[in-house]
Motif scaffolding. Structure first.
Motif, mmCIF file in Angstrom:
data_model
loop_
_atom_site.group_PDB
_atom_site.id
_atom_site.type_symbol
_atom_site.label_atom_id
_atom_site.label_comp_id
_atom_site.label_asym_id
_atom_site.label_seq_id
_atom_site.Cartn_x
_atom_site.Cartn_y
_atom_site.Cartn_z
ATOM 1 N N HIS A 220 -9.549 1.573 7.417
ATOM 2 C CA HIS A 220 -7.513 1.849 7.569
ATOM 3 C C HIS A 220 -7.466 2.046 8.958
ATOM 4 O O HIS A 220 -7.846 3.336 9.436
ATOM 5 C CB HIS A 220 -7.425 2.620 7.153
ATOM 6 C CG HIS A 220 -7.058 2.220 5.430
ATOM 7 N ND1 HIS A 220 -6.018 0.824 4.925
ATOM 8 C CD2 HIS A 220 -7.259 2.369 4.045
ATOM 9 C CE1 HIS A 220 -6.338 0.963 3.938
ATOM 10 N NE2 HIS A 220 -7.477 1.781 3.175
ATOM 11 N N LYS B 98 0.751 -1.400 0.210
ATOM 12 C CA LYS B 98 0.085 0.094 0.426
ATOM 13 C C LYS B 98 0.508 1.283 0.156
ATOM 14 O O LYS B 98 1.696 1.490 0.848
ATOM 15 C CB LYS B 98 -0.070 0.049 0.899
ATOM 16 C CG LYS B 98 -2.014 -0.923 1.683
ATOM 17 C CD LYS B 98 -3.236 -0.685 0.600
ATOM 18 C CE LYS B 98 -4.025 -1.484 0.405
ATOM 19 N NZ LYS B 98 -5.014 -1.450 0.002
ATOM 20 N N ILE C 296 -4.790 5.959 -2.159
ATOM 21 C CA ILE C 296 -4.695 5.126 -1.802
ATOM 22 C C ILE C 296 -3.942 4.220 -3.541
ATOM 23 O O ILE C 296 -5.102 3.609 -4.026
ATOM 24 C CB ILE C 296 -5.390 4.457 -1.283
ATOM 25 C CG1 ILE C 296 -5.500 5.275 0.424
ATOM 26 C CG2 ILE C 296 -4.651 2.551 -0.568
ATOM 27 C CD1 ILE C 296 -6.554 4.722 1.061
ATOM 28 N N LEU D 96 -10.599 -5.468 -10.253
ATOM 29 C CA LEU D 96 -10.991 -6.154 -8.880
ATOM 30 C C LEU D 96 -12.243 -6.881 -9.482
ATOM 31 O O LEU D 96 -12.364 -7.921 -10.059
ATOM 32 C CB LEU D 96 -11.714 -5.009 -7.487
ATOM 33 C CG LEU D 96 -10.322 -4.275 -6.836
ATOM 34 C CD1 LEU D 96 -10.714 -3.690 -5.761
ATOM 35 C CD2 LEU D 96 -9.347 -4.795 -7.444
HETATM 36 C C1 RET Z 1 -5.183 -7.060 -5.983
HETATM 37 C C2 RET Z 1 -4.832 -8.395 -7.326
HETATM 38 C C3 RET Z 1 -5.899 -8.250 -7.706
HETATM 39 C C4 RET Z 1 -7.159 -9.512 -7.697
HETATM 40 C C5 RET Z 1 -7.214 -8.507 -7.080
HETATM 41 C C6 RET Z 1 -6.562 -7.472 -5.370
HETATM 42 C C7 RET Z 1 -7.662 -6.330 -4.651
HETATM 43 C C8 RET Z 1 -6.887 -5.517 -4.457
HETATM 44 C C9 RET Z 1 -8.152 -5.214 -3.046
HETATM 45 C C10 RET Z 1 -7.860 -3.787 -3.299
HETATM 46 C C11 RET Z 1 -8.108 -3.322 -1.871
HETATM 47 C C12 RET Z 1 -7.679 -1.629 -1.768
HETATM 48 C C13 RET Z 1 -8.825 -0.496 -0.836
HETATM 49 C C14 RET Z 1 -8.072 0.518 -0.747
HETATM 50 C C15 RET Z 1 -8.475 1.972 -0.197
HETATM 51 O O1 RET Z 1 -8.080 2.106 0.609
HETATM 52 C C16 RET Z 1 -4.898 -7.235 -5.390
HETATM 53 C C17 RET Z 1 -5.190 -5.705 -6.574
HETATM 54 C C18 RET Z 1 -8.644 -9.091 -5.859
HETATM 55 C C19 RET Z 1 -9.132 -5.598 -2.498
HETATM 56 C C20 RET Z 1 -9.577 -1.133 0.125
#
Ligand code: RET
Length: 133
Positions: free
Chosen positions: A108, A40, A51, A77
């Motif tokens: 967070h 992150k 972020i 995602l």
């Molecule tokens: C990755 C790899 C590709 C597939 C998936 C992923 C999930 C990422 C997520 C990110 C959440 C981010 C947030 C940001 C806010 O601050 C790791 C990119 C599914 C769930 C909560």
């Protein structure tokens, strides 16, 4: 005031599979996503945040201001559109992602030297922990 800024490496990841299933993420993506240890990169500037979630497989970027609802496209995602709103709940940065999926969002916060992230969707909770890079 809390400052989440920095570069953070994931050290643990609980129930990511359950969370991804709740989002309807396909099998192939889940298998790879489970293996990666994302980093992150958080930039906090007053009420403005960037972020980045960085991994060898795929990256995800979200930018917002506290208290201002924005259109989030969870591209890469689960590829949905949400109306997202981030606020401070005491010292916890909390997002509600309104859309097709119920009870969706994340929180967070910092505890000790560690960054915690909980992501939730339809009763599934994924708990992640990060340490400064
Ligand atoms: C990755 C790899 C590709 C597939 C998936 C992923 C999930 C990422 C997520 C990110 C959440 C981010 C947030 C940001 C806010 O601050 C790791 C990119 C599914 C769930 C909560």
């Amino acid at each position: 005031p809390v400052d989440l800024s920095g570069t953070w490496n994931m050290v643990s990841n609980e129930n990511f599979e359950g969370y991804m299933l709740a989002l309807g993420i396909d099998f192939a993506t889940r298998k790879i996503a489970k293996m990666v240890k994302p980093q992150k990169v958080i930039k906090q500037n007053g009420d403005s945040f960037t972020i980045q979630t960085l991994s060898t497989f795929r990256n995800y970027l979200v930018q917002f201001k506290i208290g201002e609802e924005f259109d989030e496209d969870t591209k890469g995602l689960d590829n949905r559109k949400c109306k997202s709103l981030v606020t401070w709940d005491n010292d916890r940065l909390t997002c509600i992602q309104k859309g097709e999926k119920a009870n969706r969002g994340w929180t967070h916060w910092i505890e000790g030297d560690e960054l915690y992230l909980e992501m939730f969707c339809e009763g599934q909770v994924c708990k992640q922990r990060f340490q400064r890079a």
